[in-house]
Design an enzyme around this catalytic site. Sequence first.
Site, mmCIF file in Angstrom:
data_model
loop_
_atom_site.group_PDB
_atom_site.id
_atom_site.type_symbol
_atom_site.label_atom_id
_atom_site.label_comp_id
_atom_site.label_asym_id
_atom_site.label_seq_id
_atom_site.Cartn_x
_atom_site.Cartn_y
_atom_site.Cartn_z
ATOM 1 N N HIS A 105 50.450 0.259 -22.133
ATOM 2 C CA HIS A 105 50.947 1.343 -21.283
ATOM 3 C C HIS A 105 52.335 0.980 -20.788
ATOM 4 O O HIS A 105 52.630 -0.185 -20.502
ATOM 5 C CB HIS A 105 50.022 1.527 -20.075
ATOM 6 C CG HIS A 105 50.690 2.179 -18.891
ATOM 7 N ND1 HIS A 105 51.210 1.442 -17.839
ATOM 8 C CD2 HIS A 105 50.939 3.481 -18.607
ATOM 9 C CE1 HIS A 105 51.740 2.270 -16.948
ATOM 10 N NE2 HIS A 105 51.594 3.501 -17.390
ATOM 11 N N HIS A 140 53.911 -11.759 -21.797
ATOM 12 C CA HIS A 140 54.505 -12.027 -20.490
ATOM 13 C C HIS A 140 55.866 -12.712 -20.613
ATOM 14 O O HIS A 140 56.768 -12.462 -19.790
ATOM 15 C CB HIS A 140 53.551 -12.856 -19.630
ATOM 16 C CG HIS A 140 52.519 -12.029 -18.929
ATOM 17 N ND1 HIS A 140 52.716 -11.511 -17.669
ATOM 18 C CD2 HIS A 140 51.285 -11.608 -19.319
ATOM 19 C CE1 HIS A 140 51.652 -10.822 -17.313
ATOM 20 N NE2 HIS A 140 50.767 -10.855 -18.293
ATOM 21 N N HIS A 170 36.190 -1.141 -8.053
ATOM 22 C CA HIS A 170 34.739 -0.969 -8.135
ATOM 23 C C HIS A 170 34.121 -1.816 -9.246
ATOM 24 O O HIS A 170 32.891 -1.923 -9.329
ATOM 25 C CB HIS A 170 34.380 0.515 -8.319
ATOM 26 C CG HIS A 170 34.926 1.144 -9.566
ATOM 27 N ND1 HIS A 170 36.153 1.750 -9.627
ATOM 28 C CD2 HIS A 170 34.392 1.272 -10.802
ATOM 29 C CE1 HIS A 170 36.363 2.227 -10.845
ATOM 30 N NE2 HIS A 170 35.298 1.945 -11.579
#
Length: 298
Positions: A105, A140, A170
């Site tokens: 993304h 990275h 969650h």
Amino acid sequence: MLSKENIAEYFQTLQKTICQAIENTDGKGKFREDLWQHHSGGGGRTRVLTDGNIIAKGGVNFSAVSGEASEALQKQLNLTEKADYFATGVSIVQHPVNPMVPIIHMNVRYFELSNGICWFGGGIDLTPHYVVEEDARWFHQQLKAACDKHSAEYYPKYKEWADNYFFIPHRNETRGVGGIFFDYLKPKDETPKEDLFAFVQSVGESFAPVYTHLMVKNNQLPYGAHEINWQMLRRGRYVEFNLVWDRGTKFGLETNGRTESILMSLPPVANWVYDFQPEAGSEEEKTLSLLKKGVDWV
């Protein structure tokens, strides 16, 4: 002087460049283009590729929209009086066929208010179905190199921000191996608008070489039904984050944006298995053990 029109024009060019790189690497898939208008002003150019050799479904969206800030947006931005806004950017999500190729993304954006306030935001993060530590470290390192061109403080600061942002509370797990995330980068005397834009450009232009490398490197790796089942579960986690926690999704829906473009980020197929538990010592268990904040990948 750098104008909002200059920035929007750059984002259009970035969209085109990235689409060409993905098509060339995929070798089969072609982006379908939809032009659309926003009800309050401006519009966008949505491009979606499906059923490619490497990409099952991928979107590369450009938008430049304007209008009066809604009450929800005024509250989000802590505005005490009404203002017009202008927002432009490029948003990308790629869902691969092969579970050994990671989901990726990226978003780079610019926001400007009629009261003179403006800022940049964005980020890029990687969501492997199976975490390969070598790939995560390389990913990275590429982001750190893009950041270090502008400030040695950027990568550690924005890496931590990404760990916190791309987190599924969650589930108590990160969406993937993170990356960088930044928002509300406002021009200051020591950091003029042009310098911030140059940083955003470095992030945007890192996308194509980084992801096409990972596409080529991992696409030929073998997989079977077991890996596909796991891929469907990890796609389900991706859906949970995007629909429940992602601010960009919420912003698009709250401003009555184009629904098809906003939900472009969702995979073509996903799955949810009740109380799934990976086998002890499996690659799936290893991946889950690495989906946490604070991993030092460089």
